[in-house]
Design a protein around this motif. Structure first.
Motif, PDB file in Angstrom:
ATOM      1  N   ARG A   1       0.837  -1.205   0.000  1.00  0.00           N
ATOM      2  CA  ARG A   1       0.000   0.000   0.000  1.00  0.00           C
ATOM      3  C   ARG A   1       0.868   1.250   0.000  1.00  0.00           C
ATOM      4  N   GLU A   2       1.971   1.229   0.729  1.00  0.00           N
ATOM      5  CA  GLU A   2       2.887   2.377   0.734  1.00  0.00           C
ATOM      6  C   GLU A   2       3.434   2.631  -0.667  1.00  0.00           C
ATOM      7  N   ASN A   3       3.789   1.564  -1.375  1.00  0.00           N
ATOM      8  CA  ASN A   3       4.294   1.715  -2.744  1.00  0.00           C
ATOM      9  C   ASN A   3       3.211   2.260  -3.659  1.00  0.00           C
ATOM     10  N   LEU A   4       2.002   1.781  -3.491  1.00  0.00           N
ATOM     11  CA  LEU A   4       0.893   2.274  -4.308  1.00  0.00           C
ATOM     12  C   LEU A   4       0.626   3.742  -3.999  1.00  0.00           C
ATOM     13  N   ASP A   5       0.731   4.120  -2.732  1.00  0.00           N
ATOM     14  CA  ASP A   5       0.570   5.529  -2.363  1.00  0.00           C
ATOM     15  C   ASP A   5       1.612   6.391  -3.071  1.00  0.00           C
ATOM     16  N   ARG A   6       2.843   5.908  -3.172  1.00  0.00           N
ATOM     17  CA  ARG A   6       3.920   6.673  -3.808  1.00  0.00           C
ATOM     18  C   ARG A   6       3.605   6.917  -5.269  1.00  0.00           C
ATOM     19  N   ILE A   7       3.291   5.865  -6.000  1.00  0.00           N
ATOM     20  CA  ILE A   7       3.091   6.044  -7.441  1.00  0.00           C
ATOM     21  C   ILE A   7       1.693   6.530  -7.775  1.00  0.00           C
ATOM     22  N   GLY A   8       0.768   6.425  -6.811  1.00  0.00           N
ATOM     23  CA  GLY A   8      -0.600   6.834  -7.074  1.00  0.00           C
ATOM     24  C   GLY A   8      -0.910   8.257  -6.653  1.00  0.00           C
ATOM     25  N   ASP A   9       0.106   9.006  -6.239  1.00  0.00           N
ATOM     26  CA  ASP A   9      -0.163  10.387  -5.843  1.00  0.00           C
ATOM     27  C   ASP A   9      -0.393  11.233  -7.097  1.00  0.00           C
ATOM     28  N   LYS A  10      -0.624  12.494  -6.897  1.00  0.00           N
ATOM     29  CA  LYS A  10      -1.013  13.370  -8.005  1.00  0.00           C
ATOM     30  C   LYS A  10       0.074  13.528  -9.070  1.00  0.00           C
ATOM     31  N   TRP A  11       1.349  13.494  -8.689  1.00  0.00           N
ATOM     32  CA  TRP A  11       2.412  13.872  -9.626  1.00  0.00           C
ATOM     33  C   TRP A  11       3.386  12.767 -10.015  1.00  0.00           C
ATOM     34  N   SER A  12       3.521  11.711  -9.240  1.00  0.00           N
ATOM     35  CA  SER A  12       4.592  10.735  -9.475  1.00  0.00           C
ATOM     36  C   SER A  12       4.555  10.098 -10.861  1.00  0.00           C
ATOM     37  N   LEU A  13       3.388   9.555 -11.252  1.00  0.00           N
ATOM     38  CA  LEU A  13       3.324   8.911 -12.567  1.00  0.00           C
ATOM     39  C   LEU A  13       3.598   9.892 -13.697  1.00  0.00           C
ATOM     40  N   TYR A  14       3.129  11.112 -13.521  1.00  0.00           N
ATOM     41  CA  TYR A  14       3.361  12.139 -14.534  1.00  0.00           C
ATOM     42  C   TYR A  14       4.857  12.406 -14.677  1.00  0.00           C
ATOM     43  N   LEU A  15       5.564  12.540 -13.563  1.00  0.00           N
ATOM     44  CA  LEU A  15       7.004  12.789 -13.618  1.00  0.00           C
ATOM     45  C   LEU A  15       7.752  11.581 -14.175  1.00  0.00           C
ATOM     46  N   ILE A  16       7.321  10.390 -13.800  1.00  0.00           N
ATOM     47  CA  ILE A  16       7.947   9.175 -14.339  1.00  0.00           C
ATOM     48  C   ILE A  16       7.781   9.135 -15.855  1.00  0.00           C
ATOM     49  N   ALA A  17       6.589   9.473 -16.339  1.00  0.00           N
ATOM     50  CA  ALA A  17       6.353   9.501 -17.790  1.00  0.00           C
ATOM     51  C   ALA A  17       7.221  10.557 -18.459  1.00  0.00           C
ATOM     52  N   LEU A  18       7.395  11.721 -17.828  1.00  0.00           N
ATOM     53  CA  LEU A  18       8.269  12.750 -18.403  1.00  0.00           C
ATOM     54  C   LEU A  18       9.716  12.277 -18.458  1.00  0.00           C
ATOM     55  N   LEU A  19      10.136  11.545 -17.450  1.00  0.00           N
ATOM     56  CA  LEU A  19      11.519  11.044 -17.420  1.00  0.00           C
ATOM     57  C   LEU A  19      11.728   9.860 -18.354  1.00  0.00           C
ATOM     58  N   ALA A  20      10.650   9.314 -18.903  1.00  0.00           N
ATOM     59  CA  ALA A  20      10.785   8.227 -19.885  1.00  0.00           C
ATOM     60  C   ALA A  20      11.555   8.704 -21.107  1.00  0.00           C
ATOM     61  N   GLU A  21      11.491  10.018 -21.364  1.00  0.00           N
ATOM     62  CA  GLU A  21      12.190  10.597 -22.515  1.00  0.00           C
ATOM     63  C   GLU A  21      13.689  10.712 -22.273  1.00  0.00           C
ATOM     64  N   GLY A  22      14.117  10.553 -21.026  1.00  0.00           N
ATOM     65  CA  GLY A  22      15.549  10.635 -20.713  1.00  0.00           C
ATOM     66  C   GLY A  22      15.815  11.574 -19.550  1.00  0.00           C
ATOM     67  N   THR A  23      17.071  11.725 -19.246  1.00  0.00           N
ATOM     68  CA  THR A  23      17.516  12.576 -18.145  1.00  0.00           C
ATOM     69  C   THR A  23      17.065  14.011 -18.366  1.00  0.00           C
TER      70      THR A  23
ATOM     71  N   VAL B   1       3.258   0.614 -15.982  1.00  0.00           N
ATOM     72  CA  VAL B   1       2.169   1.607 -15.985  1.00  0.00           C
ATOM     73  C   VAL B   1       1.894   2.199 -17.364  1.00  0.00           C
ATOM     74  N   THR B   2       2.742   1.943 -18.338  1.00  0.00           N
ATOM     75  CA  THR B   2       2.527   2.493 -19.679  1.00  0.00           C
ATOM     76  C   THR B   2       1.161   2.111 -20.246  1.00  0.00           C
ATOM     77  N   PRO B   3       0.705   0.856 -20.105  1.00  0.00           N
ATOM     78  CA  PRO B   3      -0.653   0.552 -20.593  1.00  0.00           C
ATOM     79  C   PRO B   3      -1.731   1.356 -19.869  1.00  0.00           C
ATOM     80  N   PHE B   4      -1.553   1.609 -18.590  1.00  0.00           N
ATOM     81  CA  PHE B   4      -2.510   2.412 -17.833  1.00  0.00           C
ATOM     82  C   PHE B   4      -2.527   3.841 -18.352  1.00  0.00           C
ATOM     83  N   ILE B   5      -1.356   4.412 -18.598  1.00  0.00           N
ATOM     84  CA  ILE B   5      -1.262   5.775 -19.123  1.00  0.00           C
ATOM     85  C   ILE B   5      -1.929   5.846 -20.498  1.00  0.00           C
ATOM     86  N   ALA B   6      -1.676   4.838 -21.336  1.00  0.00           N
ATOM     87  CA  ALA B   6      -2.292   4.798 -22.667  1.00  0.00           C
ATOM     88  C   ALA B   6      -3.811   4.695 -22.554  1.00  0.00           C
TER      89      ALA B   6
END
Length: 124
Positions: free
Chosen positions: A11-33, A91-96
């Motif tokens: 649940r703690e891990n889900l809280d981390r990635i399920g917050d308002k910004w984490s997945l969005y930032l992870i997706a932005l970093l998919a493009e690179g550093t 999470v890429t399928p979820f984002i799609a």
């Protein structure tokens, strides 16, 4: 079906990635550093403090790395770790799905808002 969410750590891990910004930032970093300032520009609506807090949490959890260069002004870059790239693949399928269903979700929200406004007006 056992979701594994009964485990406090899961649940703690889900809280981390399920917050308002984490997945969005992870997706932005998919493009690179990216530098902090670029992430700030690209993550529209995030405050500098929230960006810092979110990146620190992702770094603490081993999802991103932070590299600071000893120059003036300081230059800080963030990148996904192997664990972060593994999470991104999960999470890429979820984002799609989210992107593909924007019209239906917006239509459902409008229908709901209209219906609840009409119901509220009927009780006035």
């Amino acid at each position: 079906m056992d979701t594994g969410l009964g485990d406090c750590r899961a649940r703690e891990n889900l809280d981390r990635i399920g917050d308002k910004w984490s997945l969005y930032l992870i997706a932005l970093l998919a493009e690179g550093t990216k530098r902090f300032s670029r992430l700030k520009r690209e993550a529209e609506g995030i405050s500098q403090r929230m960006l810092t807090v979110t990146l620190r949490g992702l770094e603490r959890d081993g999802i991103v790395t932070r590299t600071m260069y000893p120059v003036m002004p300081p230059r800080v870059e963030y990148a996904l770790t192997d664990l972060g790239r593994d999470l991104l693949a999960a999470v890429t399928p979820f984002i799609a799905w989210c992107e593909a269903h924007v019209p239906e979700i917006e239509a459902a929200r409008e229908e709901y808002d209209t219906r609840t406004e009409q119901e509220a007006a009927a009780f006035e």
